[in-house]
Design a protein around this motif. Sequence first.
Motif, PDB file in Angstrom:
ATOM      1  N   ASP A   1      20.931  35.659 -28.224  1.00 31.24           N
ATOM      2  CA  ASP A   1      19.611  35.049 -28.017  1.00 31.24           C
ATOM      3  C   ASP A   1      18.621  35.715 -28.969  1.00 31.24           C
ATOM      4  N   TYR A   2      18.579  35.217 -30.217  1.00 29.07           N
ATOM      5  CA  TYR A   2      17.821  35.925 -31.249  1.00 29.07           C
ATOM      6  C   TYR A   2      16.308  35.807 -31.070  1.00 29.07           C
ATOM      7  N   ASP A   3      15.826  34.781 -30.325  1.00 25.55           N
ATOM      8  CA  ASP A   3      14.380  34.612 -30.174  1.00 25.55           C
ATOM      9  C   ASP A   3      13.894  34.938 -28.762  1.00 25.55           C
ATOM     10  N   ASN A   4      14.757  35.548 -27.952  1.00 28.44           N
ATOM     11  CA  ASN A   4      14.368  36.038 -26.618  1.00 28.44           C
ATOM     12  C   ASN A   4      13.776  34.954 -25.713  1.00 28.44           C
TER      13      ASN A   4
ATOM     14  N   VAL B   1      34.517  43.980 -10.708  1.00 27.77           N
ATOM     15  CA  VAL B   1      33.096  43.649 -10.673  1.00 27.77           C
ATOM     16  C   VAL B   1      32.650  43.340 -12.094  1.00 27.77           C
ATOM     17  N   GLU B   2      31.713  42.388 -12.233  1.00 27.33           N
ATOM     18  CA  GLU B   2      31.157  42.048 -13.534  1.00 27.33           C
ATOM     19  C   GLU B   2      29.638  42.021 -13.450  1.00 27.33           C
ATOM     20  N   MET B   3      29.008  42.123 -14.616  1.00 23.63           N
ATOM     21  CA  MET B   3      27.554  42.148 -14.659  1.00 23.63           C
ATOM     22  C   MET B   3      27.015  41.306 -15.805  1.00 23.63           C
ATOM     23  N   LYS B   4      26.040  40.482 -15.501  1.00 26.95           N
ATOM     24  CA  LYS B   4      25.259  39.810 -16.536  1.00 26.95           C
ATOM     25  C   LYS B   4      23.942  40.565 -16.631  1.00 26.95           C
ATOM     26  N   LEU B   5      23.663  41.121 -17.807  1.00 19.12           N
ATOM     27  CA  LEU B   5      22.464  41.935 -17.981  1.00 19.12           C
ATOM     28  C   LEU B   5      21.345  41.137 -18.640  1.00 19.12           C
ATOM     29  N   VAL B   6      20.138  41.322 -18.137  1.00 19.09           N
ATOM     30  CA  VAL B   6      18.945  40.683 -18.690  1.00 19.09           C
ATOM     31  C   VAL B   6      17.968  41.783 -19.085  1.00 19.09           C
ATOM     32  N   GLY B   7      17.648  41.851 -20.362  1.00 18.70           N
ATOM     33  CA  GLY B   7      16.768  42.901 -20.858  1.00 18.70           C
ATOM     34  C   GLY B   7      15.319  42.681 -20.488  1.00 18.70           C
ATOM     35  N   GLY B   8      14.570  43.782 -20.444  1.00 25.18           N
ATOM     36  CA  GLY B   8      13.143  43.740 -20.152  1.00 25.18           C
ATOM     37  C   GLY B   8      12.314  43.493 -21.397  1.00 25.18           C
ATOM     38  N   PRO B   9      11.004  43.667 -21.303  1.00 24.98           N
ATOM     39  CA  PRO B   9      10.096  43.342 -22.420  1.00 24.98           C
ATOM     40  C   PRO B   9      10.378  44.111 -23.706  1.00 24.98           C
ATOM     41  N   LYS B  10      10.932  45.318 -23.612  1.00 22.58           N
ATOM     42  CA  LYS B  10      11.161  46.132 -24.805  1.00 22.58           C
ATOM     43  C   LYS B  10      12.607  46.090 -25.281  1.00 22.58           C
ATOM     44  N   SER B  11      13.421  45.319 -24.615  1.00 23.96           N
ATOM     45  CA  SER B  11      14.819  45.142 -25.011  1.00 23.96           C
ATOM     46  C   SER B  11      15.042  43.687 -25.414  1.00 23.96           C
ATOM     47  N   PRO B  12      16.079  43.417 -26.207  1.00 22.31           N
ATOM     48  CA  PRO B  12      16.456  42.021 -26.402  1.00 22.31           C
ATOM     49  C   PRO B  12      16.726  41.374 -25.048  1.00 22.31           C
ATOM     50  N   ARG B  13      16.332  40.127 -24.909  1.00 22.01           N
ATOM     51  CA  ARG B  13      16.452  39.454 -23.617  1.00 22.01           C
ATOM     52  C   ARG B  13      17.896  39.424 -23.112  1.00 22.01           C
TER      53      ARG B  13
ATOM     54  N   ASP C   1      34.375  42.266  -6.324  1.00 26.26           N
ATOM     55  CA  ASP C   1      34.725  40.862  -6.596  1.00 26.26           C
ATOM     56  C   ASP C   1      33.497  39.968  -6.705  1.00 26.26           C
ATOM     57  N   ARG C   2      32.498  40.455  -7.395  1.00 20.18           N
ATOM     58  CA  ARG C   2      31.242  39.731  -7.593  1.00 20.18           C
ATOM     59  C   ARG C   2      30.826  39.803  -9.065  1.00 20.18           C
ATOM     60  N   ILE C   3      30.024  38.841  -9.464  1.00 22.90           N
ATOM     61  CA  ILE C   3      29.365  38.886 -10.768  1.00 22.90           C
ATOM     62  C   ILE C   3      27.873  39.028 -10.493  1.00 22.90           C
ATOM     63  N   PHE C   4      27.337  40.201 -10.775  1.00 21.00           N
ATOM     64  CA  PHE C   4      25.940  40.480 -10.473  1.00 21.00           C
ATOM     65  C   PHE C   4      25.068  40.289 -11.712  1.00 21.00           C
ATOM     66  N   THR C   5      23.927  39.674 -11.526  1.00 16.62           N
ATOM     67  CA  THR C   5      22.893  39.644 -12.567  1.00 16.62           C
ATOM     68  C   THR C   5      21.963  40.822 -12.328  1.00 16.62           C
ATOM     69  N   ILE C   6      21.791  41.635 -13.360  1.00 18.05           N
ATOM     70  CA  ILE C   6      20.927  42.816 -13.262  1.00 18.05           C
ATOM     71  C   ILE C   6      19.856  42.718 -14.333  1.00 18.05           C
ATOM     72  N   THR C   7      18.615  42.730 -13.913  1.00 15.08           N
ATOM     73  CA  THR C   7      17.474  42.633 -14.822  1.00 15.08           C
ATOM     74  C   THR C   7      16.853  44.015 -15.007  1.00 15.08           C
ATOM     75  N   GLU C   8      16.577  44.353 -16.230  1.00 11.65           N
ATOM     76  CA  GLU C   8      16.053  45.680 -16.542  1.00 11.65           C
ATOM     77  C   GLU C   8      14.803  45.993 -15.716  1.00 11.65           C
ATOM     78  N   GLY C   9      14.856  47.116 -14.988  1.00 10.73           N
ATOM     79  CA  GLY C   9      13.729  47.559 -14.181  1.00 10.73           C
ATOM     80  C   GLY C   9      13.623  46.901 -12.825  1.00 10.73           C
ATOM     81  N   GLN C  10      14.474  45.895 -12.554  1.00 10.14           N
ATOM     82  CA  GLN C  10      14.394  45.168 -11.287  1.00 10.14           C
ATOM     83  C   GLN C  10      15.661  45.261 -10.450  1.00 10.14           C
ATOM     84  N   GLY C  11      16.735  45.828 -10.996  1.00 10.45           N
ATOM     85  CA  GLY C  11      17.982  45.903 -10.264  1.00 10.45           C
ATOM     86  C   GLY C  11      18.683  44.561 -10.196  1.00 10.45           C
TER      87      GLY C  11
END
Length: 641
Positions: A174-177, A527-539, A604-614
């Motif tokens: 996601d080059y344009d966040n 367990v798996e994780m989808k990571l979402v970056g915060g304002p200072k990280s790539p999205r 046995d879950r896929i968790f979405t984790i957002t930076e600073g929000q858990g």
Amino acid sequence: MLTIRGCVLGTLTTVFLLPCTAWTQQAPELLDKPAPPKAQQGMGGIAGGLGAAPVYDEQKRPITAGGFVEKGAVVFQDITKTAGLSGWTHKMGTPQKDFIVETNGSGVCLIDYDNDGWLDIYLVNGSTFQALDGKEEPPHAALFHNNHDGTFTDVSAKAGVQNDRWGYGCSAADYDNDGWPDIYVNNYGKNRLYHNNHDGTFTDVAEKAGVTLGNWSPGSAWGDYDGDGLLDLYVTGYVHFDRDNLPIGGSKAVGYSFCQYRGEAVNCGPRGLQGEPDHLFHNNGDGTFTDVTVKAGVEDKDRYYGFTPIFVSLKGDGKPDLVVGNDSEPNFLYLNKGDGTFEDDSYISGFALNKDGREIASMGIAAGDYDNSGQVSFFVTDFGDDYKVLYHNDGDANFTDVSYKAGVAQTTIPFVGWGDGFLDYDNDGWLDLFMVAGHTYPQVDQHDWGTTFAERPLLFRNVPDGKGRRFEYVPPVKGTGLAMVIPARGAAFGDLFNDGKIDVIINPIDGPPVLLRNVNPDHHHWVEMKLVGGPKSPRDATCATVYLKANGMRMRQDVLASGSYISANDRRPHFGLGDSTDAGTAEIHWPSGAKEMVKLPAVDRIFTITEGQGITGALCGGMPCAIKEAAGKPAAPDSPR
């Protein structure tokens, strides 16, 4: 013994323009004293008489297309037809492969382009000279939408990503966040940057962005090298292929040299051909990029034959370093200095050459912490008649070739390796190793050389070895995915069915794709994780590092936008947990430099984790579920096995 650029000259009098061979005619006196045979490397392989001894199975078949067993572990099954993928065909040049541009094949990218939580498949296609000249319909790339039921639908025409150019690699980020993944496609000719329009379609913005280039650039990688929260783009250059001056054996284009493999005339290159330089593009944040290759200290002055690049934080500090696999030339390793520039540590680190001080024909690169040391090591595929190299990270980005010690060298020698990946196929918490293979010269099928154009894949299981780890070869059972004999090139690894099992999608040359579903009978948790970056990280959190402390181990996974052979794997960190029902605690090192501890509530879950929000979302059994529900009992798999 006369050597040129690290390549040993044997007793041959013909000039060979083969990778890792820059042959010249030997003086007559040298012909009377031939050098002892020594395995050479390169996409062009070994000149006649200098190769490793051929290996055959009990039925006298070359081991590259044999060695099957009647019984054993069934890990992968071919589900290409039932998944709806068999109708698409890769095409690259003519069957004769008269030119090197026709031999290398294409990559494949796993990308959730519509943000529905399920991985889709993007298969790059090649082309022909006839198509480039408008004399026939060009082959099309394919975007296959995941239908959530084990099948896929080709939506490439609707999506606008068919790429009617001569395609090679791809990368996804996601080059344009804006929260939607985009696709960069590498071509012979101008490259494409497909911007995601959020509605199932894409628009090629490469011209406006300034990242088209123009001759032959096979691989790409994304990473925020300067810490501004925007993903930057690195593109490798391979051979400068000039259709007005074709590299034909005996012609002026190759200095009137002849190009042979074991005495048989084959296509020329890359050795002896002009290379294309690599490029680093800085993301300006306005949809455009600026070439900063020289300024950043990553200039490819000698124009090495680049294939697969990867941005990965070798020290887990959020600052992406850069590794580049070069075909028959020393590999690159650039360490991020944190000031917008890199330090070239290729030789000092030990990554440039193998243990014998030789460059290899680096095609695919697998990156992973296979010994749970907290360090990223690399497995690099190579041409046949040479072993494939496992570079162990000893710490502080210093690498040692442990291929023989780890058990991956001898078995891999006969195979021409391409796509590869570290994957925990049995979810025991230790990364295993998978490699696909296929020769570059169709002429090998006309001779009893102990090798074949189509080759089977290799799987190695990670097992204990005293205080360390080694890889144990998994024999191919007849009728299973490991027994498939195909001329493979690109490969990508990921959880395509959201069931916690890592599957493999392969893009062969001149044929349909192959989807190998993981059917290993283990009942281990994961367990798996989808990571979402915060304002200072790539999205999309590219180059984030996750350490998971669980099941008595501390494991590491990284969010990467490229890898294998000019391909892109599942971006979601995946951890096998063995029999443990405690998902453990994740320590996330974000690209911004922030560190965050997150207790995972269930296996046995896929968790979405957002930076600073858990934890901000979850999938249970492949379906969206509330956080509280995600913390409940393990869900049943989304489909039977």
